[in-house]
Design a protein around this motif. Structure first.
Motif, PDB file in Angstrom:
ATOM      1  N   LEU A 165      54.879  18.500  81.986  1.00  0.00           N
ATOM      2  CA  LEU A 165      55.311  16.946  81.229  1.00  0.00           C
ATOM      3  C   LEU A 165      54.634  17.437  80.056  1.00  0.00           C
ATOM      4  O   LEU A 165      53.562  18.349  79.728  1.00  0.00           O
ATOM      5  CB  LEU A 165      54.584  15.733  81.888  1.00  0.00           C
ATOM      6  CG  LEU A 165      55.067  15.738  83.159  1.00  0.00           C
ATOM      7  CD1 LEU A 165      54.414  14.566  84.030  1.00  0.00           C
ATOM      8  CD2 LEU A 165      56.618  14.764  83.098  1.00  0.00           C
ATOM      9  N   PRO A 166      55.172  16.847  78.702  1.00  0.00           N
ATOM     10  CA  PRO A 166      54.650  16.905  77.599  1.00  0.00           C
ATOM     11  C   PRO A 166      53.192  16.514  77.278  1.00  0.00           C
ATOM     12  O   PRO A 166      52.413  16.338  76.337  1.00  0.00           O
ATOM     13  CB  PRO A 166      55.443  16.949  76.457  1.00  0.00           C
ATOM     14  CG  PRO A 166      56.482  15.143  77.256  1.00  0.00           C
ATOM     15  CD  PRO A 166      56.726  16.320  78.916  1.00  0.00           C
ATOM     16  N   THR A 167      53.059  15.368  78.032  1.00  0.00           N
ATOM     17  CA  THR A 167      51.716  14.432  78.145  1.00  0.00           C
ATOM     18  C   THR A 167      50.388  15.501  79.272  1.00  0.00           C
ATOM     19  O   THR A 167      49.494  14.877  78.823  1.00  0.00           O
ATOM     20  CB  THR A 167      52.107  13.030  78.530  1.00  0.00           C
ATOM     21  OG1 THR A 167      52.626  13.467  79.847  1.00  0.00           O
ATOM     22  CG2 THR A 167      52.690  12.454  77.754  1.00  0.00           C
ATOM     23  N   THR A 200      57.611   9.021  73.315  1.00  0.00           N
ATOM     24  CA  THR A 200      57.569   9.520  72.343  1.00  0.00           C
ATOM     25  C   THR A 200      55.958  10.191  71.655  1.00  0.00           C
ATOM     26  O   THR A 200      55.663  10.625  70.865  1.00  0.00           O
ATOM     27  CB  THR A 200      58.271   9.657  71.358  1.00  0.00           C
ATOM     28  OG1 THR A 200      59.815   9.877  71.813  1.00  0.00           O
ATOM     29  CG2 THR A 200      58.606  10.955  69.249  1.00  0.00           C
ATOM     30  N   ILE A 201      55.714   8.550  71.286  1.00  0.00           N
ATOM     31  CA  ILE A 201      54.227   8.303  71.676  1.00  0.00           C
ATOM     32  C   ILE A 201      53.382   8.714  71.889  1.00  0.00           C
ATOM     33  O   ILE A 201      51.815   9.088  71.670  1.00  0.00           O
ATOM     34  CB  ILE A 201      54.241   6.665  70.736  1.00  0.00           C
ATOM     35  CG1 ILE A 201      54.569   6.445  69.067  1.00  0.00           C
ATOM     36  CG2 ILE A 201      52.768   6.076  70.702  1.00  0.00           C
ATOM     37  CD1 ILE A 201      55.139   4.975  69.454  1.00  0.00           C
ATOM     38  N   LEU A 202      53.286   8.688  73.087  1.00  0.00           N
ATOM     39  CA  LEU A 202      52.287   9.408  74.076  1.00  0.00           C
ATOM     40  C   LEU A 202      52.772  10.760  73.779  1.00  0.00           C
ATOM     41  O   LEU A 202      51.913  11.401  74.419  1.00  0.00           O
ATOM     42  CB  LEU A 202      52.863   8.717  75.599  1.00  0.00           C
ATOM     43  CG  LEU A 202      52.869   7.788  76.234  1.00  0.00           C
ATOM     44  CD1 LEU A 202      53.506   7.587  77.105  1.00  0.00           C
ATOM     45  CD2 LEU A 202      51.099   6.846  75.946  1.00  0.00           C
ATOM     46  N   ASN A 203      53.919  10.651  73.695  1.00  0.00           N
ATOM     47  CA  ASN A 203      53.416  12.225  73.358  1.00  0.00           C
ATOM     48  C   ASN A 203      52.747  13.225  71.914  1.00  0.00           C
ATOM     49  O   ASN A 203      52.292  14.722  72.380  1.00  0.00           O
ATOM     50  CB  ASN A 203      55.424  12.852  73.574  1.00  0.00           C
ATOM     51  CG  ASN A 203      55.647  13.587  74.831  1.00  0.00           C
ATOM     52  OD1 ASN A 203      55.064  13.240  75.131  1.00  0.00           O
ATOM     53  ND2 ASN A 203      56.715  13.110  74.677  1.00  0.00           N
ATOM     54  N   ALA A 206      49.135  13.172  73.032  1.00  0.00           N
ATOM     55  CA  ALA A 206      48.643  14.084  73.451  1.00  0.00           C
ATOM     56  C   ALA A 206      49.458  15.405  72.946  1.00  0.00           C
ATOM     57  O   ALA A 206      48.040  16.706  72.382  1.00  0.00           O
ATOM     58  CB  ALA A 206      49.638  14.595  74.685  1.00  0.00           C
ATOM     59  N   ALA A 207      49.750  15.849  72.294  1.00  0.00           N
ATOM     60  CA  ALA A 207      49.634  17.081  71.306  1.00  0.00           C
ATOM     61  C   ALA A 207      48.456  16.781  70.101  1.00  0.00           C
ATOM     62  O   ALA A 207      47.745  17.674  69.803  1.00  0.00           O
ATOM     63  CB  ALA A 207      51.299  16.867  69.983  1.00  0.00           C
ATOM     64  N   ARG A 208      48.588  15.682  69.611  1.00  0.00           N
ATOM     65  CA  ARG A 208      47.112  15.442  68.320  1.00  0.00           C
ATOM     66  C   ARG A 208      45.497  15.629  68.808  1.00  0.00           C
ATOM     67  O   ARG A 208      44.942  16.447  68.628  1.00  0.00           O
ATOM     68  CB  ARG A 208      47.368  14.419  68.048  1.00  0.00           C
ATOM     69  CG  ARG A 208      45.992  14.026  66.752  1.00  0.00           C
ATOM     70  CD  ARG A 208      46.545  15.197  65.023  1.00  0.00           C
ATOM     71  NE  ARG A 208      47.889  14.737  64.931  1.00  0.00           N
ATOM     72  CZ  ARG A 208      48.678  15.715  64.112  1.00  0.00           C
ATOM     73  NH1 ARG A 208      47.731  16.648  64.294  1.00  0.00           N
ATOM     74  NH2 ARG A 208      49.682  15.322  63.438  1.00  0.00           N
ATOM     75  N   GLY A 209      45.509  15.368  70.427  1.00  0.00           N
ATOM     76  CA  GLY A 209      44.518  14.881  70.885  1.00  0.00           C
ATOM     77  C   GLY A 209      44.018  16.893  71.204  1.00  0.00           C
ATOM     78  O   GLY A 209      42.997  17.303  71.102  1.00  0.00           O
ATOM     79  N   ASN A 210      45.137  17.930  71.296  1.00  0.00           N
ATOM     80  CA  ASN A 210      45.310  19.239  71.769  1.00  0.00           C
ATOM     81  C   ASN A 210      44.363  20.156  70.777  1.00  0.00           C
ATOM     82  O   ASN A 210      44.344  20.980  70.668  1.00  0.00           O
ATOM     83  CB  ASN A 210      46.012  20.079  72.405  1.00  0.00           C
ATOM     84  CG  ASN A 210      45.626  19.452  74.327  1.00  0.00           C
ATOM     85  OD1 ASN A 210      45.241  20.233  74.628  1.00  0.00           O
ATOM     86  ND2 ASN A 210      46.264  18.133  75.035  1.00  0.00           N
ATOM     87  N   ASN A 211      45.573  19.706  69.604  1.00  0.00           N
ATOM     88  CA  ASN A 211      45.389  19.688  68.121  1.00  0.00           C
ATOM     89  C   ASN A 211      44.962  19.382  67.479  1.00  0.00           C
ATOM     90  O   ASN A 211      46.071  18.883  66.921  1.00  0.00           O
ATOM     91  CB  ASN A 211      46.750  21.729  68.134  1.00  0.00           C
ATOM     92  CG  ASN A 211      46.664  21.688  67.237  1.00  0.00           C
ATOM     93  OD1 ASN A 211      45.288  21.726  65.718  1.00  0.00           O
ATOM     94  ND2 ASN A 211      46.805  23.225  66.877  1.00  0.00           N
ATOM     95  N   PRO A 212      43.754  19.004  66.143  1.00  0.00           N
ATOM     96  CA  PRO A 212      43.955  17.856  65.507  1.00  0.00           C
ATOM     97  C   PRO A 212      44.541  18.187  64.145  1.00  0.00           C
ATOM     98  O   PRO A 212      44.589  17.013  63.365  1.00  0.00           O
ATOM     99  CB  PRO A 212      42.186  17.574  65.461  1.00  0.00           C
ATOM    100  CG  PRO A 212      42.245  18.628  66.980  1.00  0.00           C
ATOM    101  CD  PRO A 212      42.586  19.026  66.901  1.00  0.00           C
ATOM    102  N   ALA A 232      49.711   6.798  65.808  1.00  0.00           N
ATOM    103  CA  ALA A 232      49.703   7.961  66.809  1.00  0.00           C
ATOM    104  C   ALA A 232      48.994   9.616  66.512  1.00  0.00           C
ATOM    105  O   ALA A 232      48.528  10.637  67.019  1.00  0.00           O
ATOM    106  CB  ALA A 232      49.904   7.989  67.410  1.00  0.00           C
ATOM    107  N   GLY A 233      49.245   9.843  65.160  1.00  0.00           N
ATOM    108  CA  GLY A 233      49.206  10.983  64.796  1.00  0.00           C
ATOM    109  C   GLY A 233      50.328  12.125  63.613  1.00  0.00           C
ATOM    110  O   GLY A 233      50.750  12.848  64.006  1.00  0.00           O
ATOM    111  N   ALA A 234      51.215  11.523  64.085  1.00  0.00           N
ATOM    112  CA  ALA A 234      52.250  12.345  63.422  1.00  0.00           C
ATOM    113  C   ALA A 234      53.255  12.125  61.737  1.00  0.00           C
ATOM    114  O   ALA A 234      51.904  11.456  61.087  1.00  0.00           O
ATOM    115  CB  ALA A 234      54.426  11.561  64.131  1.00  0.00           C
TER     116      ALA A 234
END
Length: 338
Positions: A165-167, A200-203, A206-212, A232-234
């Motif tokens: 899961l990408p999240t 998509t927003i959850l993904n 999760a991506a932004r939380g692991n790499n700001p 969300a960080g896109a």
């Protein structure tokens, strides 16, 4: 106590390393013994070790042969013990290689590289994107994260597959997201538009939380979720529904022109680029900038100002210090910059 530590260390080694170490020590031991038993036929320990490896692996060159009863008996023990160890080592190595290949296909192997691109979601858009990356021979590796696929051949698609899961933080860590350069998040075609955008927003979170600091490109289907995706960080949003609606409209009222062929040819032969404005082009009108970039084969089509994209502005528009210029450049010329 020291022996206990060595034994503990030995059994903590990977099985393939333990077997290789055991075979090596066994061969050295037999080589030393045959040298002690028949020093005239095995002048050095290395000659004995060579004979042990050749005999134990059942190759049998015959350049060194024991002649005494004790030497021949030692050779029998070597064939029984060493041959079994060597065969077991080879079998384990082969099984390990096959298992690693299967785990790679099943998406269970973590990626250890850096400056790579992570793509989330396996669909037709993803397949075309991977093919374009391959055709243009970009040096950066591409990692695919997907939970719907059971297997994906690395050799067929030239892409490292991570199943999960990408999240999930665990899945993102397997893709080494902390060392990644960018993430592309595609909409899930199996969900409704609203559900796909929420996923998509959850993904993105999760991506932004692991790499700001990672660059995130996300596909959004509904206008209502555009702001939330940015929050969300896109960094970049691709609104595919808007593009498709415009394409349908153009095709409807331009029946004599194949709009899709024009767009496909444009995307194939031209590449969109953006760059910080040069000091020499600051406080100049758009026409002057367009003429300046045209000398380098760059077709200026717009600029980005305070996160707003301005396409085909008036020629009299004055540029500012923090503007970014948007231009088209031939693909062959663009590839030289990578």
């Amino acid at each position: 106590m020291i022996w206990y530590k060595w034994i503990k260390f030995y059994f903590h080694l990977p099985v393939i390393v333990r077997l290789l170490l055991s075979v090596t020590l066994l061969m050295i031991g037999f080589g030393y013994l045959i040298h002690m038993i028949e020093p005239e036929h095995f002048p050095t320990t290395f000659d004995g070790v060579w004979w042990a490896f050749v005999t134990g692996s059942t190759v049998g060159y015959g350049d060194y042969v024991p002649l005494s009863f004790l030497g021949k008996f030692l050779g029998i023990l070597l064939i029984l013990a060493g041959g079994g160890f060597v065969t077991f080592y080879m079998a384990t190595l082969s099984a390990g290689t096959i298992k690693h290949e299967k785990n790679l296909t099943d998406g269970k192997i973590s990626y250890k590289g850096s400056h790579h691109t992570i793509i989330i979601g396996w669909n037709e858009r993803t397949k075309q994107l991977i093919q374009m990356i391959r055709d243009h021979k970009h040096n950066a590796d591409t990692i695919l994260i997907d939970h719907t696929l059971d297997q994906l051949s690395f050799h067929k698609h030239s892409i490292h597959f991570i199943h999960g899961l990408p999240t999930s933080d665990e899945t993102l860590k397997k893709a080494n997201i902390r060392e990644a350069k960018s993430v592309i998040i595609t909409a899930d075609p199996t969900l409704t538009e609203q559900e796909a955008d929420r996923q998509t927003i959850l993904n993105i979170i999760a991506a932004r939380g692991n790499n700001p600091s990672i660059h995130i490109i996300a596909e959004i289907l509904t206008e209502i979720q555009r702001i939330n995706a940015m929050r969300a960080g896109a960094n970049v949003l691709v609104r595919s529904n808007n593009f498709m609606s415009s394409l349908f409209y153009q095709s409807l009222f331009q029946e004599d022109v194949q709009i899709t062929d024009i767009i496909a040819k444009t995307l194939e032969e031209q590449q969109f680029c953006s760059e910080e404005i040069e000091d020499a082009l600051t406080e100049q009108d758009f026409y002057f900038c367009a003429q300046h970039l045209l000398k380098d084969g760059k077709w200026l089509i717009g600029l980005i100002r305070e996160k707003e994209i301005i396409l085909h502005p008036s020629f009299s528009l004055q540029t500012k210090k923090d503007d970014k210029l948007i231009y088209l450049i031939p693909t062959d010329h663009a590839n030289k910059h990578y």
